[in-house]
Design a protein around this motif. Structure first.
Motif, mmCIF file in Angstrom:
data_model
loop_
_atom_site.group_PDB
_atom_site.id
_atom_site.type_symbol
_atom_site.label_atom_id
_atom_site.label_comp_id
_atom_site.label_asym_id
_atom_site.label_seq_id
_atom_site.Cartn_x
_atom_site.Cartn_y
_atom_site.Cartn_z
ATOM 1 N N SER A 310 0.813 -1.219 0.000
ATOM 2 C CA SER A 310 0.000 0.000 0.000
ATOM 3 C C SER A 310 0.843 1.264 0.000
ATOM 4 O O SER A 310 0.360 2.344 -0.353
ATOM 5 N N GLY A 311 2.116 1.140 0.414
ATOM 6 C CA GLY A 311 2.964 2.330 0.509
ATOM 7 C C GLY A 311 2.632 3.200 1.698
ATOM 8 O O GLY A 311 2.867 4.413 1.672
ATOM 9 N N ASN A 312 2.099 2.596 2.763
ATOM 10 C CA ASN A 312 1.724 3.348 3.970
ATOM 11 C C ASN A 312 2.537 2.916 5.180
ATOM 12 O O ASN A 312 3.031 1.788 5.235
ATOM 13 N N GLY A 313 2.666 3.813 6.135
ATOM 14 C CA GLY A 313 3.196 3.488 7.449
ATOM 15 C C GLY A 313 2.090 3.642 8.468
ATOM 16 O O GLY A 313 1.028 4.212 8.181
ATOM 17 N N VAL A 314 2.309 3.127 9.684
ATOM 18 C CA VAL A 314 1.339 3.287 10.774
ATOM 19 C C VAL A 314 2.079 3.748 12.026
ATOM 20 O O VAL A 314 3.287 3.526 12.168
ATOM 21 N N TYR A 315 1.349 4.398 12.924
ATOM 22 C CA TYR A 315 1.975 4.879 14.153
ATOM 23 C C TYR A 315 0.948 4.907 15.278
ATOM 24 O O TYR A 315 -0.270 4.862 15.048
ATOM 25 N N LEU A 316 1.452 5.005 16.506
ATOM 26 C CA LEU A 316 0.611 5.101 17.699
ATOM 27 C C LEU A 316 1.335 5.992 18.704
ATOM 28 O O LEU A 316 2.527 5.792 18.963
ATOM 29 N N VAL A 317 0.633 6.985 19.241
ATOM 30 C CA VAL A 317 1.225 7.940 20.183
ATOM 31 C C VAL A 317 0.349 8.033 21.424
ATOM 32 O O VAL A 317 -0.884 8.068 21.320
ATOM 33 N N ASN A 318 0.991 8.089 22.584
ATOM 34 C CA ASN A 318 0.277 8.303 23.845
ATOM 35 C C ASN A 318 0.972 9.432 24.592
ATOM 36 O O ASN A 318 2.163 9.319 24.930
ATOM 37 N N LEU A 319 0.238 10.518 24.832
ATOM 38 C CA LEU A 319 0.769 11.663 25.559
ATOM 39 C C LEU A 319 0.134 11.724 26.937
ATOM 40 O O LEU A 319 -1.085 11.591 27.063
ATOM 41 N N SER A 320 0.943 11.934 27.961
ATOM 42 C CA SER A 320 0.400 12.070 29.314
ATOM 43 C C SER A 320 -0.269 13.427 29.467
ATOM 44 O O SER A 320 -0.118 14.329 28.634
ATOM 45 N N SER A 321 -1.006 13.568 30.527
ATOM 46 C CA SER A 321 -1.809 14.769 30.763
ATOM 47 C C SER A 321 -0.985 16.043 30.610
ATOM 48 O O SER A 321 0.050 16.222 31.265
ATOM 49 N N GLY A 322 -1.424 16.930 29.705
ATOM 50 C CA GLY A 322 -0.791 18.229 29.532
ATOM 51 C C GLY A 322 0.472 18.247 28.694
ATOM 52 O O GLY A 322 0.994 19.318 28.398
ATOM 53 N N SER A 323 0.971 17.090 28.273
ATOM 54 C CA SER A 323 2.232 17.067 27.533
ATOM 55 C C SER A 323 2.013 17.358 26.052
ATOM 56 O O SER A 323 0.887 17.375 25.566
ATOM 57 N N MET A 324 3.109 17.539 25.338
ATOM 58 C CA MET A 324 3.048 17.974 23.944
ATOM 59 C C MET A 324 4.020 17.173 23.091
ATOM 60 O O MET A 324 5.172 16.952 23.487
ATOM 61 N N MET A 325 3.552 16.746 21.922
ATOM 62 C CA MET A 325 4.472 16.271 20.897
ATOM 63 C C MET A 325 5.074 17.510 20.273
ATOM 64 O O MET A 325 4.355 18.334 19.694
ATOM 65 N N ALA A 326 6.369 17.691 20.412
ATOM 66 C CA ALA A 326 7.023 18.943 20.021
ATOM 67 C C ALA A 326 6.704 19.317 18.577
ATOM 68 O O ALA A 326 6.523 18.441 17.729
ATOM 69 N N PRO A 327 6.610 20.611 18.281
ATOM 70 C CA PRO A 327 6.391 21.040 16.894
ATOM 71 C C PRO A 327 7.390 20.373 15.955
ATOM 72 O O PRO A 327 8.601 20.378 16.203
#
Length: 456
Positions: A310-327
């Motif tokens: 398919s030419g796709n990737g997959v991902y899963l992210v879990n952020l704790s309360s109030g945290s940020m995935m950096a820009p």
């Protein structure tokens, strides 16, 4: 030098957007709605709906009133206990993720029927044109699947994508039903009376219960058969359709050609193993990055080779309360996300350094981010924020983080970068070194006079 200019522009865009982010709530509602209209995919369309289950989808394609093109649809399949999504094939590659429950998938792989049992967290790929069915064998648990559906150049444009049901009757109609009955009865070597019964018995829709209904006995019997008998059944239908279409009626893209290649195509799966590939469990994978503020997992073709199909990737992210995935920026792929748990905010920045969207999202929401657009995800302060998604490249993405430890800001610090902001190198160094964390950042209390971007 060109790369340096690009990186400088990206980081400049980040800083401009940070200022815009604090002012966002004061901007007019029309601007806010426009960004959400483009980047939040909240309009669900019913593709299939029966008593036994449903398939709904948010559509890709060009976003109304913009130059942006989303090359993927996101589908949601829900199946009641002891139900079957009847045999079909699609004109698009399918990547499925089992969000809840357990499933059994059967599909044609190198002229053989391959069946796999899937559990929660499993990822599996089904190539375009490969006949398949899905079954929920559990007696007490509903099955929920999230899937990516690629937009192909071969699509005939009738719908966002097209299902071709191999089995069927009155509802849904089998692909055989359109042929002249005399021609088809000759191809099948049965009487026209028997053919009529064969093509009108199924009335329960594309997703059927496997017990408790006379209409579904045919599918109950199909599922109970051994693999070689199921394969023979599917082959018979396909071969009959092949014989039923006169060669003189062939077109450049004909049903005959599609059906003829359905069970004999050798190019749609690379010869990686003699047997069909197994599934890949995303939940069992160790995080690629983890700190006390959250974790992330990314799966590409080097981890699970069927993603090459398919030419796709997959991902899963879990952020704790109030945290940020950096820009950060995706230099290789468009990203799609589905919120699985909690609430949060998605901020996306236009290339000109203005804020495109600062939207609150909750469980079930779908968002997408164009390639190269800076963005970040922020968890609300009342619980963890978890989201799963697809990318449009099966190769390793190499996300470029704009701020934080080991980010572009730290790598670029020097007289050129300081000059770009109109400040001295010492001050730039102090700013770039202020954040000691990387990738996933802790929450921060706003200073007096600043408006908190973490309010939900």
């Amino acid at each position: 030098m060109g790369n340096m200019r690009t990186l400088l522009l990206l980081v400049l865009a980040l800083f401009v957007s940070s200022v815009c982010g604090y002012e966002y709530e004061g901007r007019n509602s029309e601007q806010r709605t426009q960004g959400e209209k483009w980047f939040l995919l909240r309009q669900l369309h019913n593709v299939v709906k029966t008593d036994a289950g449903s398939m709904r989808m948010v559509k890709g394609g060009y976003r109304a009133g913009s130059f942006l093109h989303s090359p993927m649809h996101i589908g949601f399949i829900s199946m009641e206990p002891n139900s079957l999504f009847i045999p079909q094939y699609l004109d698009s590659d399918l990547v499925i993720f089992v969000h809840h429950g357990e499933a059994r998938v059967g599909h044609i792989y190198r002229d053989e029927l391959a069946e796999r049992s899937l559990k929660q967290g499993d990822v599996y790929t089904i190539p375009a044109g490969s006949a398949f069915y899905l079954e929920n064998r559990n007696e007490n648990q509903r099955l929920r699947i999230i899937c990516s559906i690629g937009i192909t150049s071969e699509s005939m444009g009738w719908h966002a994508f097209q299902s071709f049901f191999i089995g069927g009757g009155i509802h849904p109609a089998s692909v055989l039903a359109g042929f002249d009955h005399t021609t088809l009865s000759t191809a099948l070597n049965v009487s026209t009376a028997e053919l009529k019964t064969f093509l009108t018995r199924q009335t329960s829709g594309p997703i059927v219960h496997l017990s408790g209904s006379h209409d579904t006995n045919i599918w109950t019997n199909f599922i109970a058969q051994e693999c070689h008998k199921k394969l023979a059944h599917l082959k018979r239908i396909v071969n009959s359709a092949e014989e039923a279409i006169p060669k003189e009626e062939e077109s450049t893209w004909s049903l005959r050609k599609f059906l003829c290649t359905l069970l004999s195509r050798k190019g749609f799966v690379k010869r990686m193993n003699h047997e069909a590939p197994s599934s890949y469990n995303l939940y069992n994978r160790k995080p690629d990055f983890k700190n006390e503020y959250g974790w992330s997992k990314n799966v590409d073709e080097s981890d699970y080779s069927p993603l090459q199909i398919s030419g796709n990737g997959v991902y899963l992210v879990n952020l704790s309360s109030g945290s940020m995935m950096a820009p950060h920026v995706n230099p290789r792929a468009i990203e799609y996300g589905v919120v699985l748990k909690g609430t949060g905010r998605i901020q996306i920045v236009y290339p000109n350094g203005t804020l495109a969207m600062n939207a609150r999202v909750r469980e079930g929401d779908v968002f997408w981010v164009p390639r190269y657009f800076p963005f970040c995800q922020i968890a609300s302060t009342n619980g963890n924020f978890e989201f799963f998604g697809f990318t449009t490249s099966a190769r390793r993405n190499h996300q470029q983080f704009l701020v934080g430890k080991n980010s572009l800001m730290q790598r670029l610090r020097g007289p050129e970068f300081a000059a770009a902001f109109g400040i001295g190198e010492k001050r730039l160094k102090r700013i770039t070194n202020a954040q000691h964390e990387q990738v996933i950042l802790p929450s921060s209390s706003p200073t007096p006079g600043d408006k908190a971007i973490y309010e939900f």
